[in-house]
Design a protein around this motif. Structure first.
Motif, PDB file in Angstrom:
ATOM      1  N   TYR A   1      -3.045  -9.087  -6.328  1.00 47.38           N
ATOM      2  CA  TYR A   1      -2.254  -9.641  -5.235  1.00 47.38           C
ATOM      3  C   TYR A   1      -1.940 -11.102  -5.519  1.00 47.38           C
ATOM      4  O   TYR A   1      -2.744 -11.823  -6.095  1.00 47.38           O
TER       5      TYR A   1
ATOM      6  N   TYR B   1       0.799  -1.234   0.000  1.00 47.17           N
ATOM      7  CA  TYR B   1       0.000   0.000   0.000  1.00 47.17           C
ATOM      8  C   TYR B   1       0.832   1.285   0.000  1.00 47.17           C
ATOM      9  O   TYR B   1       0.279   2.367  -0.031  1.00 47.17           O
TER      10      TYR B   1
ATOM     11  N   TYR C   1       1.999  -7.367  -4.383  1.00 51.21           N
ATOM     12  CA  TYR C   1       1.059  -6.675  -5.259  1.00 51.21           C
ATOM     13  C   TYR C   1       1.831  -6.342  -6.518  1.00 51.21           C
ATOM     14  O   TYR C   1       2.992  -5.903  -6.461  1.00 51.21           O
TER      15      TYR C   1
ATOM     16  N   GLU D   1       4.860  -4.057  -4.974  1.00 50.86           N
ATOM     17  CA  GLU D   1       4.901  -3.920  -3.520  1.00 50.86           C
ATOM     18  C   GLU D   1       5.001  -5.301  -2.869  1.00 50.86           C
ATOM     19  O   GLU D   1       4.639  -6.306  -3.468  1.00 50.86           O
TER      20      GLU D   1
ATOM     21  N   THR E   1       2.648   2.508  -2.370  1.00 53.90           N
ATOM     22  CA  THR E   1       2.545   3.233  -3.643  1.00 53.90           C
ATOM     23  C   THR E   1       1.095   3.456  -4.065  1.00 53.90           C
ATOM     24  O   THR E   1       0.835   3.852  -5.194  1.00 53.90           O
ATOM     25  N   GLU E   2       0.171   3.198  -3.137  1.00 56.59           N
ATOM     26  CA  GLU E   2      -1.249   3.387  -3.444  1.00 56.59           C
ATOM     27  C   GLU E   2      -1.486   4.827  -3.904  1.00 56.59           C
ATOM     28  O   GLU E   2      -1.015   5.778  -3.298  1.00 56.59           O
ATOM     29  N   GLY E   3      -2.168   4.988  -4.996  1.00 50.30           N
ATOM     30  CA  GLY E   3      -2.430   6.305  -5.543  1.00 50.30           C
ATOM     31  C   GLY E   3      -1.406   6.755  -6.575  1.00 50.30           C
ATOM     32  O   GLY E   3      -1.630   7.723  -7.284  1.00 50.30           O
TER      33      GLY E   3
END
Length: 99
Positions: free
Chosen positions: A66, A17, A54, A44, A19-21
């Motif tokens: 995932y 998470y 991920y 990730e 690098t989320e976004g």
């Protein structure tokens, strides 16, 4: 850790998470089946469970999702060959892979 992905590589991969976004994250590791057309690009890695990844998967379809190290180590291609890491792969952005 694993023969498939050494600890030295795992330490450079962002936590799950992290690098989320991000619109264009970096794919750090490339894994593939030498006897079929499946490829996994790791974006990730869960530092908490050391098993969950991920990334971008190219197979029957291409998608972000995932997958687990346990799962990858158990997969065999059509000739019974295990997944391998592309030793010559250099990290690149997701947009360069999706071209």
């Amino acid at each position: 850790m694993s023969k498939l992905i050494p600890q030295t590589l795992l330490s450079d991969i962002p936590d799950l998470y992290e690098t989320e976004g991000f619109l264009n994250p970096i794919c750090h590791v490339k894994l593939f089946t030498p006897d079929s057309n499946w490829t996994w690009y790791i974006i990730e890695f869960s530092k908490a469970d050391t098993n969950t990844f991920y990334g971008y998967v190219q197979g029957l379809e291409s998608e972000l999702g995932y997958f687990t190290l346990e799962e990858l180590e158990s997969v065999r291609g059509s000739l019974g060959l295990a997944i391998e890491r592309d030793l010559s792969y250099k990290p690149i952005s997701l947009s360069e892979i999706k071209v």
